[in-house]
Design an enzyme around this catalytic site. Sequence first.
Site, PDB file in Angstrom:
ATOM      1  N   SER A  26       0.785  -1.220   0.051  1.00 37.20           N
ATOM      2  CA  SER A  26      -0.015  -0.157   0.179  1.00 37.20           C
ATOM      3  C   SER A  26       0.826   1.186  -0.149  1.00 37.20           C
ATOM      4  CB  SER A  26      -0.890  -0.073   1.318  1.00 37.20           C
ATOM      5  OG  SER A  26      -0.093   0.120   2.288  1.00 37.20           O
ATOM      6  N   LYS A  31       8.033   1.001  -0.125  1.00 35.98           N
ATOM      7  CA  LYS A  31       8.308  -0.044  -1.579  1.00 35.98           C
ATOM      8  C   LYS A  31       9.364   0.652  -2.057  1.00 35.98           C
ATOM      9  CE  LYS A  31       4.414   1.231  -3.353  1.00 35.98           C
ATOM     10  NZ  LYS A  31       3.636   1.936  -2.260  1.00 35.98           N
ATOM     11  N   THR A  32       9.520   1.999  -2.346  1.00 38.16           N
ATOM     12  CA  THR A  32      10.381   2.799  -2.938  1.00 38.16           C
ATOM     13  C   THR A  32      11.564   2.717  -2.361  1.00 38.16           C
ATOM     14  OG1 THR A  32       8.729   4.375  -4.173  1.00 38.16           O
ATOM     15  CG2 THR A  32      11.163   4.887  -3.933  1.00 38.16           C
ATOM     16  N   GLU A  98       6.547   2.983  -9.248  1.00 39.77           N
ATOM     17  CA  GLU A  98       5.338   3.389  -9.463  1.00 39.77           C
ATOM     18  C   GLU A  98       4.740   2.632 -10.779  1.00 39.77           C
ATOM     19  OE1 GLU A  98       3.681   4.900  -7.387  1.00 39.77           O
ATOM     20  OE2 GLU A  98       5.063   6.267  -6.390  1.00 39.77           O
ATOM     21  N   CYS A 157      -5.826   2.004  13.896  1.00 41.89           N
ATOM     22  CA  CYS A 157      -5.753   1.043  15.241  1.00 41.89           C
ATOM     23  C   CYS A 157      -4.142   0.409  15.339  1.00 41.89           C
ATOM     24  CB  CYS A 157      -6.632  -0.186  14.771  1.00 41.89           C
ATOM     25  SG  CYS A 157      -6.010  -1.187  13.614  1.00 41.89           S
ATOM     26  N   CYS A 189     -10.183  -1.540   9.251  1.00 45.30           N
ATOM     27  CA  CYS A 189     -10.577  -0.087   9.254  1.00 45.30           C
ATOM     28  C   CYS A 189     -10.732   0.500   7.612  1.00 45.30           C
ATOM     29  CB  CYS A 189      -9.500   0.593   9.951  1.00 45.30           C
ATOM     30  SG  CYS A 189      -9.248   0.300  11.357  1.00 45.30           S
TER      31      CYS A 189
HETATM   32 ZN    ZN Z   1      -7.043  -0.769  11.418  1.00 42.64          ZN
END
Ligand code: ZN
Length: 197
Positions: A26, A31-32, A98, A157, A189
Site C-alpha cells: 500500500s 516500497k520505494t 510506481e 488502530c 478499518c
Molecule cells: Zn486498522
Amino acid sequence: MFVEPTIENGTLGNDKNGWVEVVCGSMFSGKTEELIRRVKRAMIAKQRVLIFKPGIDNRYHAENVVSHNDNSIQSKAVNFANDILLQANECDVVGIDEVQFFDDEIINVVNKLANNGKRVIIAGLDMDFAGRPFGPMAGLLAIAEFVTKVHAICIKCGNIATYSYRRTKSSKKVVLGETDIYEARCRKCFVEGMNEK
Ligand code: ZN
C-alpha cells in the site's frame, strides 16, 4: 528480509540469467525505499543500473525516484512501457518505480528484459483506492520469480496495513497525493471507512 540473488549464491554471473523481482504494498509501506536499497547494492557491485518511472508521477522531482524519507536516486521518466525497452539495452539491472501506472504492455516489456538476461526490480501499489488489483500489477506478480509484500501501519488502530484508503469521495482511479488524501489502513478499518462513504 529478501535475500538478493548474487554471484555468491550462484544465481548471478550467467549473462543470460535474468529474473523479475516485485516489491508491492500500500502507500506508505516503504516500497520505494526497498527498491532504492536493492538498486544501491547493485551499484556497489559495479553493475550498470537504470531506473525508470512513469511520466504521470511528478509529485517530486521529475528525474528522481524519491521516497518519503528523502533517500533519492537518479531516474528517467518515460511515457510508455516500450520506452524502457529502447533505453535499457546497456544495463544489467532495470529498476521501475510506481509501475502500476503503466498499461498492460509493461508485462511484456518486463518479460523481455528478464529474457534478455537482466535483473528487473519493480515497485508498485498492488491495490487501488477501492482495494482492487491496480492496473498491470496482478500480471506482474504472476510472472515474477520473487515477490515481496511490504506493509504500512494502520493509522486508525496500529495493525499491519495493506490498503490505501482515500479520504475523498472521488471515484477516479488515479488521484495523486500523499497524507493529505491517503491513509494506510488495515482490512477492518478500510472496510469500515468504505462503508461510511
Ligand atoms: Zn486498522
